[in-house]
Scaffold this motif. Structure first.
Motif, PDB file in Angstrom:
ATOM      1  N   TRP A  36       4.978  14.312 -37.361  1.00  0.00           N
ATOM      2  CA  TRP A  36       3.833  14.218 -36.469  1.00  0.00           C
ATOM      3  C   TRP A  36       3.326  15.622 -36.169  1.00  0.00           C
ATOM      4  N   ARG A  38      -0.194  17.633 -34.123  1.00  0.00           N
ATOM      5  CA  ARG A  38      -1.269  17.385 -33.172  1.00  0.00           C
ATOM      6  C   ARG A  38      -2.285  18.517 -33.226  1.00  0.00           C
ATOM      7  N   GLU A  46      -0.714  21.870 -34.763  1.00  0.00           N
ATOM      8  CA  GLU A  46       0.646  22.327 -34.574  1.00  0.00           C
ATOM      9  C   GLU A  46       1.650  21.216 -34.864  1.00  0.00           C
ATOM     10  N   VAL A  48       4.855  18.885 -34.374  1.00  0.00           N
ATOM     11  CA  VAL A  48       5.479  18.221 -33.243  1.00  0.00           C
ATOM     12  C   VAL A  48       6.917  17.812 -33.561  1.00  0.00           C
ATOM     13  N   TYR A  60      12.542  18.927 -34.096  1.00  0.00           N
ATOM     14  CA  TYR A  60      11.504  18.904 -33.077  1.00  0.00           C
ATOM     15  C   TYR A  60      11.010  20.302 -32.771  1.00  0.00           C
ATOM     16  N   SER A  61       9.738  20.386 -32.464  1.00  0.00           N
ATOM     17  CA  SER A  61       9.219  21.599 -31.860  1.00  0.00           C
ATOM     18  C   SER A  61       9.963  21.868 -30.553  1.00  0.00           C
ATOM     19  N   VAL A  64       8.668  20.157 -27.378  1.00  0.00           N
ATOM     20  CA  VAL A  64       8.804  18.727 -27.121  1.00  0.00           C
ATOM     21  C   VAL A  64      10.243  18.247 -27.147  1.00  0.00           C
ATOM     22  N   PHE A  68      10.347  14.134 -26.457  1.00  0.00           N
ATOM     23  CA  PHE A  68       9.799  13.279 -27.506  1.00  0.00           C
ATOM     24  C   PHE A  68      10.922  12.816 -28.418  1.00  0.00           C
ATOM     25  N   MET A  83       6.832   9.534 -26.663  1.00  0.00           N
ATOM     26  CA  MET A  83       6.523  10.725 -25.888  1.00  0.00           C
ATOM     27  C   MET A  83       6.739  10.454 -24.406  1.00  0.00           C
ATOM     28  N   GLU A  90      -0.950  18.866 -23.823  1.00  0.00           N
ATOM     29  CA  GLU A  90      -0.608  18.097 -25.019  1.00  0.00           C
ATOM     30  C   GLU A  90      -1.696  17.102 -25.412  1.00  0.00           C
ATOM     31  N   TYR A  94      -3.362  13.224 -32.572  1.00  0.00           N
ATOM     32  CA  TYR A  94      -2.023  13.193 -33.147  1.00  0.00           C
ATOM     33  C   TYR A  94      -2.076  12.558 -34.522  1.00  0.00           C
TER      34      TYR A  94
END
Length: 123
Positions: A36, A38, A46, A48, A60-61, A64, A68, A83, A90, A94
């Motif tokens: 994912w 966004r 960027e 996610v 994961y970033s 998040v 998330f 989420m 945010e 997405y």
């Protein structure tokens, strides 16, 4: 040629939760890494979260992580982004992406993209 369709976007207040879904058109979905991304209204796209084809590895970033969750159900040709505790920054479109890529691959390496679903976080 696999197609991806995102759904589940909408308007949510800061601190709220929203679940997104990504439906793939065929079973080749199961062989791909899914991610994912966004796109904020006035910023660059960027990363996610991403999940490997087996679903056993996730990344994961740091923004998040802990809020998330990315998941997938290959039998249903579907992936999800759950989420929680959403922040106003945010807000954005997405996108679901899939490809034969590494877990930490950048967006440019993904082969397949959905059209996106709008998430608006209000305050």
């Amino acid at each position: 040629q696999m197609q991806l369709v995102e759904s589940g976007g909408g308007v949510v207040q800061a601190g709220g939760s929203l679940n997104l879904s990504c439906a793939a058109s065929d079973a080749t979905f199961g062989q791909y890494t899914v991610a994912w991304f966004r796109q904020p209204p006035t910023a660059e796209r960027e990363f996610v979260a991403a999940i490997k084809s087996s679903g056993m590895s996730r990344f994961y970033s740091g923004f998040v992580r802990g809020r998330f969750t990315i998941a997938r159900d290959n039998a249903k040709n579907r992936a999800y982004l759950l989420m929680n505790n959403l922040k106003t920054e945010e807000t954005g479109i997405y996108y679901c992406a899939a490809g034969d890529v590494a877990l930490r691959a950048p967006g440019r390496e993904y082969e397949y993209w959905g059209q996106g679903t709008q998430v608006t976080v209000s305050s």
